[in-house]
Design an enzyme around this catalytic site. Structure first.
Site, mmCIF file in Angstrom:
data_model
loop_
_atom_site.group_PDB
_atom_site.id
_atom_site.type_symbol
_atom_site.label_atom_id
_atom_site.label_comp_id
_atom_site.label_asym_id
_atom_site.label_seq_id
_atom_site.Cartn_x
_atom_site.Cartn_y
_atom_site.Cartn_z
ATOM 1 N N SER A 182 0.798 -1.229 0.000
ATOM 2 C CA SER A 182 0.000 0.000 0.000
ATOM 3 C C SER A 182 0.829 1.276 0.000
ATOM 4 C CB SER A 182 -0.951 0.006 1.202
ATOM 5 O OG SER A 182 -0.222 0.076 2.408
ATOM 6 N N ASP A 205 -7.625 6.027 4.201
ATOM 7 C CA ASP A 205 -8.073 4.948 5.080
ATOM 8 C C ASP A 205 -9.498 5.255 5.559
ATOM 9 O OD1 ASP A 205 -5.558 3.980 4.619
ATOM 10 O OD2 ASP A 205 -4.802 4.364 6.626
ATOM 11 N N HIS A 241 1.072 4.096 7.047
ATOM 12 C CA HIS A 241 0.583 4.955 5.959
ATOM 13 C C HIS A 241 0.989 6.401 6.221
ATOM 14 C CE1 HIS A 241 -2.871 2.117 4.415
ATOM 15 N NE2 HIS A 241 -1.676 1.741 4.007
#
Length: 175
Positions: A65, A139, A114
């Site tokens: 990701s 998210d 992230h």
């Protein structure tokens, strides 16, 4: 006759001196062995402490990701919000847009790594909007400062990444 008792006495003294010398040598050997064992034990303790500290500052990437910033199987170096009671950074003040963080997601069972893309304050509480670089959307839930557990370290604006070594951990964990 007088020379024989003197010789015997000298011989006994030499034997006594040799016995004492052997005893001292044995004691010295024992002391040296103890010093060696203490030094060896101390070096093992230091190695274990370094390993624990180092391991607590490394995080294995489990998905793609965040590509191309880093890839699955890479390891990122992090600073922790709380390491054995020591606050290395405060997410409330030290996390900014563009930082890559590790946080406890409400929507995923493992910690997520992230990037912060926005900051918001709602009813006096600071929230972060976070997104994987390779994901099309942010998210699913906003993140509070309390959920952030670590921040990926940078040098000169570049993330500190050790490529591919994390595959060993992924294999052991079956991921």
């Amino acid at each position: 006759m007088s020379s024989k008792p003197k010789n015997r006495k000298k011989k006994q003294q030499k034997q006594k001196q040799k016995a004492e010398a052997r005893k001292l040598k044995k004691q010295q050997k024992k002391k040296n062995r103890q010093k060696y064992l203490i030094k060896e034990a101390a070096s093992y303790i230091i190695i274990i402490l370094i390993a624990v500290l180092l391991a607590s500052h490394l995080n294995v990437v489990v998905s793609g990701s965040m590509e191309p910033s880093f890839y699955r199987g890479d390891i990122v170096a992090v600073e922790n919000t709380n390491l054995f009671g020591i606050e290395e950074f405060n997410p409330e003040n030290d996390v900014h847009i563009g930082d890559v963080v590790v946080y406890d997601a409400t929507w995923y069972p493992e910690p997520v790594v992230h990037r912060v893309i926005d900051e918001q304050t709602i009813n006096g509480t600071k929230y972060f909007e976070i997104k994987g670089d390779n994901n099309p959307k942010p998210d699913p839930a906003l993140v509070t400062a309390d959920q952030i557990k670590a921040k990926v370290l940078t040098i000169g604006g570049h993330l500190i990444v050790i490529p591919k070594i994390g595959y060993i951990t992924l294999a052991f964990r079956g991921l």
